[in-house]
Design an enzyme around this catalytic site. Structure first.
Site, PDB file in Angstrom:
ATOM      1  N   GLU A 254      11.027   1.514  -4.190  1.00 21.20           N
ATOM      2  CA  GLU A 254       9.797   1.672  -3.404  1.00 21.20           C
ATOM      3  C   GLU A 254      10.097   1.857  -1.916  1.00 21.20           C
ATOM      4  OE1 GLU A 254       5.750  -0.999  -2.547  1.00 21.20           O
ATOM      5  OE2 GLU A 254       7.661  -1.985  -2.998  1.00 21.20           O
TER       6      GLU A 254
ATOM      7  N   LYS B 263      -0.193   3.269  -5.299  1.00 24.33           N
ATOM      8  CA  LYS B 263      -0.145   1.841  -5.614  1.00 24.33           C
ATOM      9  C   LYS B 263      -1.543   1.220  -5.559  1.00 24.33           C
ATOM     10  CE  LYS B 263       2.499  -2.254  -4.069  1.00 24.33           C
ATOM     11  NZ  LYS B 263       3.457  -2.690  -3.021  1.00 24.33           N
TER      12      LYS B 263
ATOM     13  N   CYS C 146       5.974  -2.364  -7.551  1.00 27.88           N
ATOM     14  CA  CYS C 146       6.218  -3.659  -6.925  1.00 27.88           C
ATOM     15  C   CYS C 146       5.122  -4.690  -7.199  1.00 27.88           C
ATOM     16  CB  CYS C 146       6.448  -3.449  -5.419  1.00 27.88           C
ATOM     17  SG  CYS C 146       7.309  -4.828  -4.608  1.00 27.88           S
TER      18      CYS C 146
END
Length: 267
Positions: free
Chosen positions: A40, A117, A156
């Protein structure tokens, strides 16, 4: 299917062009793999919030384009990690105009998926203050040479929200690809959650984390490949490292047939 996870280590002193060149060389070195995964925000700096505005990219910008060229050279599907995406023609519902965006590239270098995300880390600061939240669940059949599994994309902090992965399973996911910049202070949670997402969904999980220290934050490393039974097939240490793992796509179907727990869901 042969997979490579590139656990990249970097620090504040390395420029984005130099880091990009180094990453491209690392991707090129994975010739013979079917799927290559990067972490990421490796170009923008996972915790380097203040630098994000000057390190923004588009999904067709120099960072993704450089990785796409490497994908073409080695004829592999490449998950380019995520960028701080600032589109030229989009500001988002909150007017921030910035997303934490993952890009998946086919072996010809063409973009086949973009994932923004959904869960922003920072408890009101960091990502929530600077970035838009993604809204779409992204699941797709991986193309050749990585064909054989249907993949769900996440990033994440998403790992802490199991409902996202259940939704991906409902769309046929058999593999979760999770690039991250997960800090050392909470790395045991990372290791636990990777296995939990694999076990509860009977999916392969590819967790590609970051190494090194930037913005005064030590990264946790410990990238891992987990099989649908929750077994750790490979795990990295805390420095820069490439995990090379062979997985059998048929194992997902076998696990789900032998222990059909997903069929017993009621909620």
């Amino acid at each position: 299917m042969r997979i490579a996870l590139i656990q990249l280590q970097y620090a504040d002193g390395e420029s984005v062009p130099d880091r990009t060149d180094r990453v491209v060389d690392l991707v090129r070195a994975q010739a013979g793999h079917d799927l290559v995964v990067l972490p990421e925000l490796w170009s923008a700096g996972g915790f380097d919030y203040r630098a994000w505005p000057e390190r923004t990219q588009t999904v067709d910008g120099p960072v993704v384009s450089a990785v796409a060229e490497a994908a073409r050279e080695i004829r592999a599907v490449v998950h380019a990690g995520s960028i701080a995406e600032a589109p030229d023609d989009e500001s988002g519902p909150e007017g921030r105009g910035l997303w934490n965006t993952s890009v998946l590239l086919e072996a010809a270098g063409e973009r086949i998926a973009r994932y923004r995300k959904v869960h922003r880390f920072g408890f009101g600061n960091g990502e929530p203050r600077l970035m838009e939240a993604g809204e779409d669940i992204v699941v797709l059949d991986l193309p050749a040479p990585a064909d054989g599994l249907r993949a769900g994309l996440s990033t994440c902090y998403d790992l802490r929200f199991p409902e996202l992965y259940r939704a991906q399973v409902d769309q046929g996911a058999e593999l979760f690809v999770v690039p991250a910049a997960w800090p050392a202070a909470r790395v045991e949670a990372w290791r636990l959650l990777l296995r939990a997402r694999a076990v509860e969904n009977q999916c392969f999980v590819l967790g590609c984390n970051t190494a090194g220290t930037h913005a005064r934050t030590e990264m946790g490393g410990r990238s891992a490949v987990i099989d649908p039974r929750g077994e750790v097939l490979a795990e990295a240490g805390t420095g820069e490292e490439v995990l090379s793992v062979e997985i059998d796509p048929a194992l997902v179907r076998e696990c789900r047939e032998q222990f059909p727990v997903l069929a017993d869901r009621r909620l």
